[in-house]
Motif scaffolding. Structure first.
Motif, PDB file in Angstrom:
ATOM      1  N   MET A 184       0.839  -1.199   0.000  1.00 15.22           N
ATOM      2  CA  MET A 184       0.000   0.000   0.000  1.00 15.22           C
ATOM      3  C   MET A 184       0.877   1.253   0.000  1.00 15.22           C
ATOM      4  SD  MET A 184      -2.967  -1.522   0.201  1.00 15.22           S
ATOM      5  CE  MET A 184      -4.269  -0.460   0.775  1.00 15.22           C
TER       6      MET A 184
ATOM      7  N   GLY B 140      -8.644  -1.225   3.451  1.00 13.85           N
ATOM      8  CA  GLY B 140      -8.428  -1.222   4.899  1.00 13.85           C
ATOM      9  C   GLY B 140      -6.957  -1.429   5.201  1.00 13.85           C
ATOM     10  N   ASP B 141      -6.688  -2.009   6.346  1.00 15.87           N
ATOM     11  CA  ASP B 141      -5.305  -2.244   6.771  1.00 15.87           C
ATOM     12  C   ASP B 141      -4.835  -3.578   6.195  1.00 15.87           C
ATOM     13  OD1 ASP B 141      -3.041  -3.157   8.237  1.00 15.87           O
ATOM     14  OD2 ASP B 141      -3.491  -1.708   9.799  1.00 15.87           O
ATOM     15  N   PHE B 142      -3.915  -3.517   5.254  1.00 10.13           N
ATOM     16  CA  PHE B 142      -3.480  -4.738   4.561  1.00 10.13           C
ATOM     17  C   PHE B 142      -2.934  -5.767   5.546  1.00 10.13           C
ATOM     18  CE2 PHE B 142      -0.680  -7.531   2.272  1.00 10.13           C
ATOM     19  CZ  PHE B 142      -1.336  -7.749   1.071  1.00 10.13           C
ATOM     20  N   GLY B 143      -2.108  -5.315   6.474  1.00 10.04           N
ATOM     21  CA  GLY B 143      -1.499  -6.235   7.456  1.00 10.04           C
ATOM     22  C   GLY B 143      -2.558  -6.925   8.302  1.00 10.04           C
TER      23      GLY B 143
ATOM     24  N   ALA C  20      -5.128   8.899   6.732  1.00 11.39           N
ATOM     25  CA  ALA C  20      -4.127   8.418   5.764  1.00 11.39           C
ATOM     26  C   ALA C  20      -4.395   6.991   5.296  1.00 11.39           C
ATOM     27  CB  ALA C  20      -2.708   8.579   6.298  1.00 11.39           C
ATOM     28  N   TYR C  21      -5.662   6.569   5.322  1.00 14.28           N
ATOM     29  CA  TYR C  21      -6.035   5.300   4.685  1.00 14.28           C
ATOM     30  C   TYR C  21      -6.387   5.586   3.227  1.00 14.28           C
ATOM     31  CZ  TYR C  21      -6.074   2.241   8.704  1.00 14.28           C
ATOM     32  OH  TYR C  21      -5.682   1.464   9.753  1.00 14.28           O
ATOM     33  N   ILE C  22      -6.056   4.615   2.375  1.00 11.70           N
ATOM     34  CA  ILE C  22      -6.375   4.774   0.956  1.00 11.70           C
ATOM     35  C   ILE C  22      -7.870   4.519   0.752  1.00 11.70           C
ATOM     36  CG2 ILE C  22      -5.886   3.942  -1.371  1.00 11.70           C
ATOM     37  CD1 ILE C  22      -3.081   3.151  -0.380  1.00 11.70           C
TER      38      ILE C  22
ATOM     39  N   ALA D 151       0.549   4.921   0.531  1.00 12.21           N
ATOM     40  CA  ALA D 151      -0.432   5.920   0.995  1.00 12.21           C
ATOM     41  C   ALA D 151       0.180   7.326   0.875  1.00 12.21           C
ATOM     42  CB  ALA D 151      -0.861   5.583   2.417  1.00 12.21           C
TER      43      ALA D 151
HETATM   44  N1  URA Z   1      -1.663   0.902   4.728  1.00 13.97           N
HETATM   45  C1  URA Z   1      -2.729   0.077   4.669  1.00 13.97           C
HETATM   46  O1  URA Z   1      -2.638  -1.103   5.044  1.00 13.97           O
HETATM   47  N2  URA Z   1      -3.880   0.564   4.205  1.00 13.97           N
HETATM   48  C2  URA Z   1      -4.032   1.849   3.784  1.00 13.97           C
HETATM   49  O2  URA Z   1      -5.118   2.223   3.354  1.00 13.97           O
HETATM   50  C3  URA Z   1      -2.905   2.696   3.855  1.00 13.97           C
HETATM   51  C4  URA Z   1      -1.728   2.203   4.328  1.00 13.97           C
END
Ligand code: URA
Length: 227
Positions: free
Chosen positions: A150, A218-221, A211-213, A152
């Motif tokens: 990601m 969402g949160d990739f991790g 700062a999420y896309i 961002a």
């Molecule tokens: N990292 C993520 O996992 N998701 C985002 O939207 C931005 C940064």
């Protein structure tokens, strides 16, 4: 209703920097992205379909490596004038999400060396700060595939490239591979490192106040390791 056309949901910035390459924006690719963006997608499906996209991205990244003429003899006794790979490569993943892309790189580059970089936001300065770096000792003589799903704001990627450059790798030999990028981050990153190539699967609309896309995934991790 059957949609036969190419997808329409990608944000096309007025002009992409010449160093940015997207995957062919096919309906098939958009179907993969639709699955991983869906908040109801199970972790198992998220892993499977994000791995499919990662594989496509890595293959596209390898297309940017140089080749040299190579002639071989085929079992028919004929001569084939083809090409061979030139130059050594390594991967560097930006922890923790970038680690998820390592397997995709190993699938296509057997016994590839992979380094790791951990960057986090310094709460005092709000700047990206390097916490840990373990890079192949001969990285200066390699092409580097830098892995982070990601993009961002671009802060971590910019810091990671700074570290790699300090280890002697010229910008032209770094290829950044990523699943989704925000136009803001892409613009900042490419302006800072114009000679580096970026392979991105999809360019989204932008960033929200955290700062999420957006629309993003969402949160990739979290999606990959936790849900
Ligand atoms: N990292 C993520 O996992 N998701 C985002 O939207 C931005 C940064």
């Amino acid at each position: 209703m059957v949609l036969e056309n190419a997808p329409s949901s990608q944000t096309t910035p007025a002009a992409l920097p010449p160093s940015v390459f997207t995957l062919p924006q096919t309906a098939q690719l958009e179907a993969l992205y639709t699955i991983i963006r869906d908040k109801n997608t199970s972790r198992g499906d998220f892993l499977f379909y994000s791995d499919r996209i990662i594989r496509l991205l890595v293959e596209e990244g390898l297309n940017h490596l140089p080749v040299i003429p190579k002639t071989v003899e085929t079992p028919t006794g004929a001569t084939y004038e083809g090409v061979g790979f030139e130059g050594k490569i390594c991967g560097v993943s930006i922890l923790r999400a970038g680690e998820a892309m390592e397997a995709g790189l190993r699938e296509v580059c057997r016994s590839v060396r992979i380094g790791k970089i951990l960057i986090q936001r310094d709460e005092e300065t709000a700047q990206a700060k390097l916490f840990y770096a373990k890079l192949p000792q001969d990285i200066a003589s390699r092409y580097v595939l830098l892995l982070d799903p990601m993009l961002a704001t671009g802060g971590s990627a910019i810091k990671a490239v700074e570290v790699i450059k300090e280890h002697g790798v010229p910008e032209e030999r770094i290829i950044f591979i990523n699943l989704i990028s925000a136009p803001e981050g892409l613009k900042t990153f490419c302006a800072r490192y114009p000679a580096l190539r970026v392979i991105t699967g999809w360019i989204d609309q932008g960033l929200n106040e955290r700062a999420y896309i957006i629309p993003g995934l969402g949160d990739f991790g979290e999606r990959r390791y936790c849900s």
